[in-house]
Design a protein around this motif. Structure first.
Motif, PDB file in Angstrom:
ATOM      1  N   GLU A 101      -6.833   2.331  -4.313  1.00 24.23           N
ATOM      2  CA  GLU A 101      -7.494   2.477  -3.003  1.00 24.23           C
ATOM      3  C   GLU A 101      -8.757   3.291  -3.225  1.00 24.23           C
ATOM      4  O   GLU A 101      -8.688   4.464  -3.599  1.00 24.23           O
ATOM      5  CB  GLU A 101      -6.565   3.159  -1.983  1.00 24.23           C
ATOM      6  CG  GLU A 101      -7.183   3.219  -0.581  1.00 24.23           C
ATOM      7  CD  GLU A 101      -6.257   3.809   0.483  1.00 24.23           C
ATOM      8  OE1 GLU A 101      -5.322   4.564   0.137  1.00 24.23           O
ATOM      9  OE2 GLU A 101      -6.502   3.523   1.674  1.00 24.23           O
ATOM     10  N   HIS A 103     -11.739   2.816   3.286  1.00 28.89           N
ATOM     11  CA  HIS A 103     -10.998   2.633   2.043  1.00 28.89           C
ATOM     12  C   HIS A 103     -10.905   1.155   1.704  1.00 28.89           C
ATOM     13  O   HIS A 103     -10.606   0.335   2.567  1.00 28.89           O
ATOM     14  CB  HIS A 103      -9.585   3.216   2.173  1.00 28.89           C
ATOM     15  CG  HIS A 103      -9.567   4.711   2.225  1.00 28.89           C
ATOM     16  ND1 HIS A 103      -8.488   5.431   2.677  1.00 28.89           N
ATOM     17  CD2 HIS A 103     -10.494   5.624   1.872  1.00 28.89           C
ATOM     18  CE1 HIS A 103      -8.764   6.727   2.586  1.00 28.89           C
ATOM     19  NE2 HIS A 103      -9.976   6.874   2.110  1.00 28.89           N
ATOM     20  N   ASP A 149       1.588   2.324   3.827  1.00 28.57           N
ATOM     21  CA  ASP A 149       0.714   3.418   3.383  1.00 28.57           C
ATOM     22  C   ASP A 149       1.578   4.675   3.150  1.00 28.57           C
ATOM     23  O   ASP A 149       1.215   5.784   3.522  1.00 28.57           O
ATOM     24  CB  ASP A 149      -0.398   3.686   4.397  1.00 28.57           C
ATOM     25  CG  ASP A 149      -1.598   4.408   3.815  1.00 28.57           C
ATOM     26  OD1 ASP A 149      -1.532   4.857   2.647  1.00 28.57           O
ATOM     27  OD2 ASP A 149      -2.604   4.543   4.535  1.00 28.57           O
ATOM     28  N   HIS A 158       0.859  -1.197   0.000  1.00 29.14           N
ATOM     29  CA  HIS A 158       0.000   0.000   0.000  1.00 29.14           C
ATOM     30  C   HIS A 158       0.889   1.240   0.000  1.00 29.14           C
ATOM     31  O   HIS A 158       1.537   1.560   0.994  1.00 29.14           O
ATOM     32  CB  HIS A 158      -0.884  -0.059   1.263  1.00 29.14           C
ATOM     33  CG  HIS A 158      -1.870   1.047   1.425  1.00 29.14           C
ATOM     34  ND1 HIS A 158      -2.943   0.949   2.299  1.00 29.14           N
ATOM     35  CD2 HIS A 158      -1.962   2.276   0.872  1.00 29.14           C
ATOM     36  CE1 HIS A 158      -3.652   2.063   2.273  1.00 29.14           C
ATOM     37  NE2 HIS A 158      -3.080   2.894   1.420  1.00 29.14           N
ATOM     38  N   HIS A 204      -5.249   6.696  -4.652  1.00 30.88           N
ATOM     39  CA  HIS A 204      -6.670   6.897  -4.386  1.00 30.88           C
ATOM     40  C   HIS A 204      -7.454   7.014  -5.696  1.00 30.88           C
ATOM     41  O   HIS A 204      -7.175   7.889  -6.527  1.00 30.88           O
ATOM     42  CB  HIS A 204      -6.898   8.180  -3.578  1.00 30.88           C
ATOM     43  CG  HIS A 204      -6.299   8.160  -2.204  1.00 30.88           C
ATOM     44  ND1 HIS A 204      -6.862   7.473  -1.156  1.00 30.88           N
ATOM     45  CD2 HIS A 204      -5.191   8.741  -1.694  1.00 30.88           C
ATOM     46  CE1 HIS A 204      -6.124   7.646  -0.071  1.00 30.88           C
ATOM     47  NE2 HIS A 204      -5.098   8.408  -0.368  1.00 30.88           N
ATOM     48  N   HIS A 264      -6.605  -0.397   6.376  1.00 32.84           N
ATOM     49  CA  HIS A 264      -6.588   0.143   7.755  1.00 32.84           C
ATOM     50  C   HIS A 264      -7.964   0.143   8.435  1.00 32.84           C
ATOM     51  O   HIS A 264      -8.493   1.198   8.781  1.00 32.84           O
ATOM     52  CB  HIS A 264      -5.971   1.551   7.782  1.00 32.84           C
ATOM     53  CG  HIS A 264      -6.445   2.495   6.707  1.00 32.84           C
ATOM     54  ND1 HIS A 264      -7.683   3.085   6.721  1.00 32.84           N
ATOM     55  CD2 HIS A 264      -5.846   2.946   5.577  1.00 32.84           C
ATOM     56  CE1 HIS A 264      -7.830   3.853   5.667  1.00 32.84           C
ATOM     57  NE2 HIS A 264      -6.726   3.776   4.936  1.00 32.84           N
ATOM     58  N   ARG A 271      -8.403   8.539  12.571  1.00 30.58           N
ATOM     59  CA  ARG A 271      -8.906   9.311  11.432  1.00 30.58           C
ATOM     60  C   ARG A 271     -10.392   9.598  11.531  1.00 30.58           C
ATOM     61  O   ARG A 271     -10.929  10.357  10.733  1.00 30.58           O
ATOM     62  CB  ARG A 271      -8.717   8.520  10.142  1.00 30.58           C
ATOM     63  CG  ARG A 271      -7.299   8.207   9.833  1.00 30.58           C
ATOM     64  CD  ARG A 271      -7.280   7.466   8.532  1.00 30.58           C
ATOM     65  NE  ARG A 271      -5.925   7.086   8.178  1.00 30.58           N
ATOM     66  CZ  ARG A 271      -5.568   6.742   6.960  1.00 30.58           C
ATOM     67  NH1 ARG A 271      -6.462   6.741   6.002  1.00 30.58           N
ATOM     68  NH2 ARG A 271      -4.335   6.405   6.704  1.00 30.58           N
TER      69      ARG A 271
HETATM   70 FE    FE Z   1      -6.458   4.917   3.134  1.00 28.67          FE
END
Ligand code: FE
Ligand code: AMP
Ligand code: ZN
Ligand code: FE
Length: 291
Positions: free
Chosen positions: A69, A84, A256, A13, A45, A199, A205
């Motif tokens: 993603e 995601h 990530d 990722h 993304h 995740h 987040r």
């Molecule tokens: Fe993400």
């Protein structure tokens, strides 16, 4: 075909300038080789625009796992929770997924413009032109965060993700279009890809989904959980590992990596070689590429 053995280092990722990372796709694969990785997945993304450049620049011996993603949303009662979905080895030209991703990227563009304009309207020296010029593909909040840093309004990208600025409950937060999570999983499968929940326990987040959502994702083809992720503490990893085991899901790990927009380094977490092999065996939409 790359030689994968027990010692292979696999990071599934990462982000490039095709979304909100700071390394170009070519720079990213060079950095991945320099970090000692054997396999790196490029998972920008809501788009696959970085794949070709990454593939063309692959250092000898490094394998690129093409991925994406996808921005999605789960509805649990009255709550809408952002999440995601990673999709490995999708067919990049599968029209239903391509179309949805284009709609999400368009919405990201307008949403980011409105966010920057709202910040500017409050008298802060931020510029939409500068912000958009930093994005080579999907525009994200990290691009806005970089603009806030450049304007001297916050010290770091992470400091922008607060209530005062662009955190999930932030003063200037606006949502982008997202796919209903079960549709995201189904579309990855329909595109010949392998869906992994990115995740799933990143509570820093915003809200995280309950197990019932993960079970529902499994029923439509979810293949794995990204357990070893920089946003997961040891307790979260242990819980998710147990859940993956109960549900028969693969366990993946990643950095990530976002280049300079995050403190994580390439290879910070890894994926077991046998898990990588299972993903490669299951994916039908595209193939890993070895330099
Ligand atoms: Fe993400
Ligand atoms: P967006 O998809 O545009 O809403 O932006 C979300 C992206 O911002 C995530 O994919 C992360 O890469 C990044 N992000 C979210 N929270 C943070 C944080 N606290 N610090 C740094 N980056 C973050
Ligand atoms: Zn990102
Ligand atoms: Fe990511």
């Amino acid at each position: 075909m790359a030689d994968i053995d027990a010692a292979s280092r696999i990071d599934l990722h990462t982000h490039s300038t095709a979304s909100d990372g700071t390394d170009t796709p070519a720079e990213l694969v060079v950095a991945a080789a320099a970090a000692g990785l054997d396999v790196v997945a490029l998972t920008d993304h809501d788009g696959t625009g970085g794949w070709d450049e990454a593939a063309a620049a692959l250092p000898s011996g490094l394998t690129l796992l093409p991925g994406i993603e996808i921005s999605a949303v789960a509805v649990e009662g009255e709550r809408e929770i952002s999440l995601h979905v990673l999709g490995y080895l999708i067919a990049p030209d599968y029209l239903p997924l391509l179309t949805e991703c284009q709609l999400i990227r368009d919405s990201r563009f307008h949403r980011a413009r409105r966010m920057v304009e709202a910040i500017a309207a409050d008298g802060h020296p931020v510029s939409w032109d500068r912000t958009r010029s930093r994005a080579g593909g999907a525009v994200g909040r990290p691009h806005i965060a970089t603009e806030l840093v450049a304007a001297g309004l916050v010290a770091t990208v992470a400091d922008a993700f607060t209530d005062e600025w662009i955190g999930e409950r932030g003063r200037y937060y606006l949502p982008e279009r997202k796919l209903a999570v079960l549709d995201a999983v189904r579309l990855v499968v329909a595109a010949g890809g392998v869906p992994v929940f990115a995740h799933p326990g990143a509570s820093g987040r915003g809200s995280v989904v309950s197990e019932s959502t993960i079970v529902a994702m499994c029923e439509v083809g979810l293949a794995g959980l990204e357990v070893d992720h920089p946003d997961h503490d040891a307790e979260t990893r242990a819980r998710l590992r147990g859940l993956a085991n109960d549900l028969g899901l693969l366990v993946t790990g990643s950095s990530d990596y976002h280049g300079g927009r995050k403190t994580t380094v390439l290879g910070e977490n890894g994926t077991a070689p046998e898990v990588y092999q299972a993903i490669v065996a299951a994916g039908r939409g595209s193939r890993p590429i070895t330099g």
